[in-house]
Design a protein around this motif. Structure first.
Motif, PDB file in Angstrom:
ATOM      1  N   LEU A 152     -97.385 -12.261 -38.942  1.00 54.46           N
ATOM      2  CA  LEU A 152     -96.965 -13.630 -38.624  1.00 54.46           C
ATOM      3  C   LEU A 152     -96.440 -14.375 -39.838  1.00 54.46           C
ATOM      4  N   ALA A 153     -97.091 -14.191 -40.973  1.00 53.86           N
ATOM      5  CA  ALA A 153     -96.710 -14.896 -42.193  1.00 53.86           C
ATOM      6  C   ALA A 153     -97.242 -14.130 -43.389  1.00 53.86           C
ATOM      7  N   LEU A 185     -92.261  -6.277 -47.037  1.00 54.27           N
ATOM      8  CA  LEU A 185     -92.625  -6.778 -45.707  1.00 54.27           C
ATOM      9  C   LEU A 185     -92.840  -8.287 -45.711  1.00 54.27           C
ATOM     10  N   ALA A 186     -93.147  -8.839 -46.890  1.00 57.65           N
ATOM     11  CA  ALA A 186     -93.425 -10.267 -47.000  1.00 57.65           C
ATOM     12  C   ALA A 186     -92.166 -11.074 -47.296  1.00 57.65           C
ATOM     13  N   ALA A 187     -91.018 -10.406 -47.375  1.00 59.60           N
ATOM     14  CA  ALA A 187     -89.769 -11.103 -47.684  1.00 59.60           C
ATOM     15  C   ALA A 187     -89.378 -12.037 -46.541  1.00 59.60           C
ATOM     16  N   VAL A 215    -101.969 -11.231 -39.800  1.00 54.51           N
ATOM     17  CA  VAL A 215    -101.521 -10.332 -38.743  1.00 54.51           C
ATOM     18  C   VAL A 215    -102.203 -10.732 -37.447  1.00 54.51           C
ATOM     19  N   GLU A 216    -101.408 -10.892 -36.397  1.00 56.24           N
ATOM     20  CA  GLU A 216    -101.973 -11.094 -35.066  1.00 56.24           C
ATOM     21  C   GLU A 216    -102.138  -9.707 -34.459  1.00 56.24           C
ATOM     22  N   LEU A 217    -103.394  -9.307 -34.307  1.00 62.91           N
ATOM     23  CA  LEU A 217    -103.691  -7.979 -33.788  1.00 62.91           C
ATOM     24  C   LEU A 217    -103.319  -7.870 -32.316  1.00 62.91           C
ATOM     25  N   ASP A 218    -102.957  -6.672 -31.890  1.00 56.94           N
ATOM     26  CA  ASP A 218    -102.696  -6.441 -30.470  1.00 56.94           C
ATOM     27  C   ASP A 218    -103.935  -6.778 -29.647  1.00 56.94           C
TER      28      ASP A 218
END
Length: 116
Positions: free
Chosen positions: A45-46, A86-88, A69-72
């Motif tokens: 998410l961020a 990944l944080a870009a 992270v929003e987990l499944d």
């Protein structure tokens, strides 16, 4: 030590995972809490990249990224993001997989996000 599963608190009444853990479910206060294995997948998410070391012990892993992270499974979890790319900007919303590993020699395993 290698952790192979992500175990989260589970509300038996609603059939939902929750985080952070507590003695009772936030969805049903009179329901017992169980711990169950959850999916390792989720969505970034961020994230933020730290390029300045605030602790000398972290110098070997600079730059490093931390994200949400929003987990499944439902809950959101703070994680270390292994690939700072990944944080870009513009990469949020990417699918990730959570693994557990130490960031430094002899350190405790923490949740780490990798591109799925």
């Amino acid at each position: 030590m290698l952790f192979r599963s992500l175990v989260l608190p589970w509300c038996d009444a609603t059939g939902r995972f929750f985080w952070p853990p507590g003695p009772v479910s936030p969805y049903s206060l009179d329901t017992p809490v169980a711990w169950k294995a959850a999916s390792h997948g989720g969505t970034l998410l961020a994230a933020v990249v730290f390029r300045r070391s605030y602790l000398k012990v972290l110098d070997p892993i600079m730059p490093y990224a931390v994200g949400i992270v929003e987990l499944d499974a439902g809950p959101r979890l703070q994680v270390h993001v292994r690939d700072v790319g990944l944080a870009a900007p513009g990469r949020h919303g990417q699918r990730v997989e959570i693994r557990f590993e130490g960031l430094l020699p002899d350190s405790r395993p923490v949740p780490v996000a990798y591109a799925a």
